[in-house]
Design a protein around this motif. Sequence first.
Motif, PDB file in Angstrom:
ATOM      1  N   UNK A   1      23.369   3.788   2.488  1.00 34.94           N
ATOM      2  CA  UNK A   1      21.947   4.073   2.330  1.00 34.94           C
ATOM      3  C   UNK A   1      21.388   3.102   1.301  1.00 34.94           C
ATOM      4  N   UNK A   2      20.422   2.301   1.716  1.00 34.28           N
ATOM      5  CA  UNK A   2      19.823   1.328   0.818  1.00 34.28           C
ATOM      6  C   UNK A   2      18.349   1.653   0.634  1.00 34.28           C
ATOM      7  N   UNK A   3      17.889   1.598  -0.641  1.00 30.84           N
ATOM      8  CA  UNK A   3      16.512   1.945  -0.983  1.00 30.84           C
ATOM      9  C   UNK A   3      15.916   0.847  -1.852  1.00 30.84           C
ATOM     10  N   UNK A   4      14.697   0.467  -1.535  1.00 27.21           N
ATOM     11  CA  UNK A   4      13.975  -0.485  -2.367  1.00 27.21           C
ATOM     12  C   UNK A   4      13.886   0.050  -3.799  1.00 27.21           C
ATOM     13  N   UNK A   5      14.258  -0.793  -4.774  1.00 28.92           N
ATOM     14  CA  UNK A   5      14.305  -0.341  -6.164  1.00 28.92           C
ATOM     15  C   UNK A   5      12.950   0.143  -6.670  1.00 28.92           C
ATOM     16  N   UNK A   6      11.879  -0.492  -6.222  1.00 28.21           N
ATOM     17  CA  UNK A   6      10.549  -0.093  -6.693  1.00 28.21           C
ATOM     18  C   UNK A   6      10.157   1.291  -6.188  1.00 28.21           C
ATOM     19  N   UNK A   7      10.764   1.702  -5.072  1.00 31.92           N
ATOM     20  CA  UNK A   7      10.438   3.010  -4.492  1.00 31.92           C
ATOM     21  C   UNK A   7      11.517   4.048  -4.745  1.00 31.92           C
ATOM     22  N   UNK A   8      12.621   3.646  -5.374  1.00 31.14           N
ATOM     23  CA  UNK A   8      13.788   4.523  -5.487  1.00 31.14           C
ATOM     24  C   UNK A   8      13.464   5.835  -6.190  1.00 31.14           C
ATOM     25  N   UNK A   9      12.701   5.777  -7.296  1.00 32.54           N
ATOM     26  CA  UNK A   9      12.385   7.004  -8.028  1.00 32.54           C
ATOM     27  C   UNK A   9      11.522   7.943  -7.184  1.00 32.54           C
ATOM     28  N   UNK A  10      10.560   7.383  -6.464  1.00 33.57           N
ATOM     29  CA  UNK A  10       9.669   8.217  -5.657  1.00 33.57           C
ATOM     30  C   UNK A  10      10.387   8.796  -4.439  1.00 33.57           C
ATOM     31  N   UNK A  11      11.440   8.126  -3.995  1.00 33.64           N
ATOM     32  CA  UNK A  11      12.190   8.594  -2.831  1.00 33.64           C
ATOM     33  C   UNK A  11      13.515   9.242  -3.229  1.00 33.64           C
ATOM     34  N   UNK A  12      13.622   9.663  -4.479  1.00 26.81           N
ATOM     35  CA  UNK A  12      14.881  10.251  -4.946  1.00 26.81           C
ATOM     36  C   UNK A  12      15.226  11.525  -4.180  1.00 26.81           C
ATOM     37  N   UNK A  13      14.213  12.318  -3.810  1.00 21.84           N
ATOM     38  CA  UNK A  13      14.488  13.537  -3.039  1.00 21.84           C
ATOM     39  C   UNK A  13      15.007  13.194  -1.648  1.00 21.84           C
ATOM     40  N   UNK A  14      14.437  12.155  -1.029  1.00 20.56           N
ATOM     41  CA  UNK A  14      14.941  11.729   0.279  1.00 20.56           C
ATOM     42  C   UNK A  14      16.385  11.262   0.154  1.00 20.56           C
ATOM     43  N   UNK A  15      16.670  10.473  -0.863  1.00 20.82           N
ATOM     44  CA  UNK A  15      18.050  10.016  -1.084  1.00 20.82           C
ATOM     45  C   UNK A  15      18.985  11.190  -1.293  1.00 20.82           C
ATOM     46  N   UNK A  16      18.543  12.195  -2.037  1.00 20.64           N
ATOM     47  CA  UNK A  16      19.386  13.372  -2.298  1.00 20.64           C
ATOM     48  C   UNK A  16      19.712  14.095  -0.995  1.00 20.64           C
TER      49      UNK A  16
ATOM     50  N   UNK B   1       0.814  -1.203   0.000  1.00 18.25           N
ATOM     51  CA  UNK B   1       0.000   0.000   0.000  1.00 18.25           C
ATOM     52  C   UNK B   1       0.853   1.261   0.000  1.00 18.25           C
ATOM     53  N   UNK B   2       2.059   1.168   0.561  1.00 15.03           N
ATOM     54  CA  UNK B   2       2.989   2.306   0.447  1.00 15.03           C
ATOM     55  C   UNK B   2       3.315   2.572  -1.012  1.00 15.03           C
ATOM     56  N   UNK B   3       3.653   1.494  -1.745  1.00  9.76           N
ATOM     57  CA  UNK B   3       3.962   1.654  -3.174  1.00  9.76           C
ATOM     58  C   UNK B   3       2.759   2.211  -3.933  1.00  9.76           C
ATOM     59  N   UNK B   4       1.579   1.666  -3.645  1.00  6.85           N
ATOM     60  CA  UNK B   4       0.372   2.138  -4.314  1.00  6.85           C
ATOM     61  C   UNK B   4       0.140   3.611  -4.010  1.00  6.85           C
ATOM     62  N   UNK B   5       0.328   3.998  -2.757  1.00 11.21           N
ATOM     63  CA  UNK B   5       0.128   5.392  -2.379  1.00 11.21           C
ATOM     64  C   UNK B   5       1.061   6.334  -3.123  1.00 11.21           C
ATOM     65  N   UNK B   6       2.330   5.913  -3.273  1.00 11.82           N
ATOM     66  CA  UNK B   6       3.281   6.752  -4.001  1.00 11.82           C
ATOM     67  C   UNK B   6       2.909   6.863  -5.475  1.00 11.82           C
ATOM     68  N   UNK B   7       2.457   5.752  -6.068  1.00  8.24           N
ATOM     69  CA  UNK B   7       2.035   5.782  -7.469  1.00  8.24           C
ATOM     70  C   UNK B   7       0.799   6.653  -7.650  1.00  8.24           C
ATOM     71  N   UNK B   8      -0.147   6.563  -6.710  1.00 11.03           N
ATOM     72  CA  UNK B   8      -1.344   7.391  -6.798  1.00 11.03           C
ATOM     73  C   UNK B   8      -1.014   8.871  -6.659  1.00 11.03           C
ATOM     74  N   UNK B   9      -0.089   9.189  -5.730  1.00 12.22           N
ATOM     75  CA  UNK B   9       0.299  10.595  -5.544  1.00 12.22           C
ATOM     76  C   UNK B   9       0.917  11.154  -6.819  1.00 12.22           C
ATOM     77  N   UNK B  10       1.732  10.351  -7.484  1.00 11.27           N
ATOM     78  CA  UNK B  10       2.346  10.785  -8.743  1.00 11.27           C
ATOM     79  C   UNK B  10       1.287  10.981  -9.821  1.00 11.27           C
ATOM     80  N   UNK B  11       0.321  10.063  -9.863  1.00  8.51           N
ATOM     81  CA  UNK B  11      -0.745  10.174 -10.852  1.00  8.51           C
ATOM     82  C   UNK B  11      -1.578  11.424 -10.629  1.00  8.51           C
TER      83      UNK B  11
END
Length: 298
Positions: free
Chosen positions: A272-287, A68-78
């Motif tokens: 710092x390790x990030x789930x690949x499926x969430x990496x694009x949505x969390x790119x600002x956090x990684x930065x 549901x975290x992944x779904x939420x991030x995809x919905x927010x982008x949409x």
Amino acid sequence: MIDYPAARAVALIVQTGSFERAAAALNVTPSAISQRVKQLEERLGAVLVERGTPCMATEKGAWLCRHMEHVGMLEAELMEHLPGLVDPASPAQRVTVNVATNADSLGTWFLAAAAAFTQDSDYLLNIAIDDEDHTAEWLRRGRVLAAVTSLAKPVQGCHVKPLGQLRYHATASPGYLERHFPRGVTPEAIANAPALIFNQKDRLQHQWMRQALGQDVTFPTHWLPSTQSFVDASLAGMGWALNPVQLVGEHLASGRLVELVPGATLDRPLSWQVNRLAADHLSDLTRHVLATARRELT
């Protein structure tokens, strides 16, 4: 097909800790939430929520929450591209991202990165604390989407980026040093000098002893599960401890704290390790994490 209303109910129950608060967040009755979860559990043949105070996810429930975290991030982008899809009458849904870090990073540099991220994002953060040698396990189990860890090798399904090293000094008050080490810091003296330990997973003191003294020693222990309490207890003469340089630098400069063995620091590499499926949505956090680490870590 996935029953997304029921899945969202499970995620909110785990996030808020109760059926009642989840019902309020979704603007429905607690009985409606309970019915959704019950029907989904019966369909799956598995318990998803451990009822209690607070309610917690089972292992299968945790996997559903991460989905549901992944779904939420995809919905927010949409919604950014198609705002007309949002029902103005429906309650706003904000995504909570679960991440893990060690307590010393949170107490020294990680919070600055997290705060900078939240100023530019609508995501909410749920930050879990564990030893840096164990946060990778949170990623493996799908309990978090990103983590500060001592593991340089990528966890399966994750991207990894080196952060630098968190430097520790073995410190104590001058009075403590005089009482317990009148003839110097030796393995024999260490064996009778109380140390401060975070929890049973904390091995920093043992690593420092092997590096500075050439051997490991069993020693009396005070247990203090707080980064700042380590510094306060060291200043109060309660014990010696491995403290991050960011927290004790000024105390060492002023003489309020002294090193057990001058110059014998311990550096802990972090990644710092990030789930690949969430990496694009969390790119600002990684930065923000990488930028803050570059400023604060060795």
